[in-house]
Structure formats: structure tokens, C-alpha cells
Motif scaffolding. Structure first.
Motif, short mmCIF file in Angstrom:
data_model
loop_
_atom_site.label_atom_id
_atom_site.label_comp_id
_atom_site.label_asym_id
_atom_site.label_seq_id
_atom_site.Cartn_x
_atom_site.Cartn_y
_atom_site.Cartn_z
N CYS A 25 0.82 -1.21 0.00
CA CYS A 25 0.00 0.00 0.00
C CYS A 25 0.86 1.26 0.00
N VAL A 28 1.70 2.02 -3.45
CA VAL A 28 0.53 2.57 -4.14
C VAL A 28 0.37 4.06 -3.83
N THR A 29 0.56 4.43 -2.56
CA THR A 29 0.46 5.84 -2.19
C THR A 29 1.59 6.65 -2.84
N LEU A 32 0.57 7.55 -6.29
CA LEU A 32 -0.35 8.67 -6.31
C LEU A 32 0.38 9.98 -5.97
N GLY A 103 -8.10 1.36 1.72
CA GLY A 103 -8.85 1.75 0.53
C GLY A 103 -9.40 3.17 0.65
N ILE A 106 -6.46 5.62 0.18
CA ILE A 106 -6.01 5.72 -1.21
C ILE A 106 -7.04 6.42 -2.08
N VAL A 107 -8.32 6.16 -1.85
CA VAL A 107 -9.37 6.85 -2.61
C VAL A 107 -9.36 8.34 -2.31
N TYR A 110 -6.48 9.83 -4.20
CA TYR A 110 -6.80 9.93 -5.62
C TYR A 110 -7.78 11.08 -5.88
N CYS A 156 -12.02 -0.43 -8.61
CA CYS A 156 -10.75 -1.03 -9.03
C CYS A 156 -9.71 -0.92 -7.92
N PHE A 157 -9.67 0.22 -7.23
CA PHE A 157 -8.74 0.38 -6.12
C PHE A 157 -8.99 -0.68 -5.04
#
Length: 262
Positions: A25, A28-29, A32, A103, A106-107, A110, A156-157
Motif C-alpha cells: 500500500c 501505491v500511495t 499517487l 482503501g 487511497i481513494v 486519488y 478497481c482500487f
């Protein structure tokens, strides 16, 4: 055949699973946050080092609430439940908590990045008021197709996160993920402290000296927590009044004016 989720998952194995998941994760961050890093004008070494330090450390800071919630739930659930029959439930519950909290984080990142690219500011009280006010989103002129697209992206995330934690569950259950040594954790913690303290001290000094490239670069990151030394400098006898004026450095800002010679 016994499924992966029915196999015994000890406290230490689940802790290892969650650790690897949060490392995933983190990257992933970073992916972004790279959108914020791209906005920085690397005009000198000080701004470059500051921006890279913020980029690397705030990937951790953004995930910190999710990490603490998940780890606390992990600790509490295994201490409260005594019977081994609850193993499957504990594994599912911990995975759901981890995926849900990360989640949401991350959302939100985004969403903030999308908003910043469109309007030039981060999520704030105005945006919250726009979302909670009936008809607020419609006033922005958004279409149904845009809403559906955004819902698909959110799905999708969460799907990627759920798939990743499922993959880590298989790897841990099959003994394919080694435990991270305490020495590695210690070195990474020291590196984080050095980077985060360094960038905060750099910001405080830049604020005293009205050094705009670093001050502007900090504003690119949502929820940046500035550290200032003005009160301390005044108590130590430094004259900071003469540096109160702030001059905008066009080269380091997002402002592009004029686009063409006047």
C-alpha cells in the motif's frame, strides 16, 4: 482440499501478512503522490532534497492512521478470542479492516489529486460543503458517465487491494514470505525519522528566510504539517521582523503568467 483461509494463521503470521500488505500500500500511495512531486520545480538542491523527503515520508504518514487501526484491531482480536475455531473469522475480519481503511486512504488521495489537477486546491471545507450540500455536485456540471467512471475507479482500487491481501495470505500460509528482521525495521525507522525531521527543519528555516521554492513545494502535498521556528527565533534574540515579507518566485510556483509576451 483445505482452502488457504481455513489453514491455521498464528498471530505472528498474520502480523507478517499485514506488514507486507502495508508495504504494498505504501508503494501505491507513492504512485499517487508522484503526481504531487511532478509539480515541483527542482531549481536547486535544497528544494530537490526537501521534495523527495516529503514524497517518501508522507507516503507513510498518509497510511499511518490505517496502519494503527489495523494493528490495534489485530492485537485486540487475538487477545480477546481464545478458541482456535475463530481463526477463520479473525483472518477475514483483519483483512477486511486492512482493505477498508487503506482503501479509504487511497481513494481520498486519488480524489485530492484529481481535485488539485482540476481546481488547484486540496480537499478542504469548501469541498466538504460542496459534497454534503444537496445539489452541490450537480452544480459542478458533472455528468452521469463521469460519476460512473469514478465509481469504477474506486471499485478497481478496492479490488486491487483485496487481490493483493489475498495473494499475501497465500504466500504467508505457504511459508514463502520471510519474516522481516528487527534490524531492518530499526534502520527503516531511523531513515524515516531522519527524512521527516530534515524536511521539517528545512521548512522552518525556509519560512524564517522567506525562501519561496520550498514553501511552495510543501503546498503541493495535502495535509502538510508545517513546522515553524518564528517564536523560538524571537525568544533567542533573532530579528525576524525584517523577513516577514514574502516575495513570490514565479519559477517555483504553479503560476504561469503571462503565457505569451505582453
Amino acid at each position: 482440499m483445505t482452502s488457504i483461509i481455513d489453514r491455521p494463521m498464528t498471530y505472528n503470521n498474520l502480523s507478517r501478512l499485514l506488514n507486507y500488505y502495508f508495504v504494498f500500500c505504501y508503494f501505491v500511495t507513492l504512485l499517487l503522490c508522484f503526481g504531487y512531486l511532478q509539480k515541483t520545480n527542482f531549481q536547486d538542491s535544497k528544494t530537490t532534497l526537501f521534495s523527495i523527503a516529503v514524497f517518501l515520508t508522507y507516503g507513510v504518514i498518509y497510511l499511518l492512521p490505517s496502519f494503527l487501526i489495523t494493528k490495534l484491531f489485530h492485537y485486540a482480536s487475538y487477545r480477546m478470542v481464545i478458541t482456535k475455531n475463530a481463526n477463520r473469522f479473525l483472518l477475514l475480519a483483519n483483512c477486511i479492516i486492512a482493505v477498508t481503511t487503506t482503501g479509504i486512504t487511497i481513494v481520498l488521495l486519488y480524489t485530492d489529486l484529481t481535485l488539485y489537477n482540476l481546481l488547484g486546491f486540496h480537499i478542504n471545507g469548501f469541498v466538504w460543503n460542496l459534497i454534503t450540500t444537496p445539489g452541490g455536485i450537480d452544480s459542478m456540471g458533472t455528468s452521469n458517465s463521469a460519476t460512473v467512471t469514478y465509481i469504477i475507479i474506486i471499485g478497481c482500487f478496492f479490488g486491487i487491494l483485496a487481490l493483493s491481501i489475498w495473494a499475501f495470505t497465500r504466500l504467508v500460509a505457504n511459508g514463502r514470505l520471510p519474516a522481516v528482521s528487527r534490524k531492518t525495521v530499526f534502520y527503516l525507522s531511523v531513515l524515516f525519522l531522519v527524512l521527516t525531521c530534515g524536511e521539517r527543519i528545512s521548512y522552518g528555516i525556509s519560512q524564517l528566510e522567506s525562501y519561496s521554492p520550498i514553501l511552495v513545494a510543501a503546498n503541493f502535498y495535502p495535509f502538510y504539517l508545517p513546522l515553524t521556528f518564528r517564536s523560538l527565533a524571537e525568544k533567542l534574540g533573532f530579528d525576524v521582523d525584517q523577513k516577514n515579507s514574502f516575495s513570490l518566485d514565479i519559477e517555483s510556483s504553479a503560476l504561469r503568467y503571462p503565457l505569451h509576451p505582453l
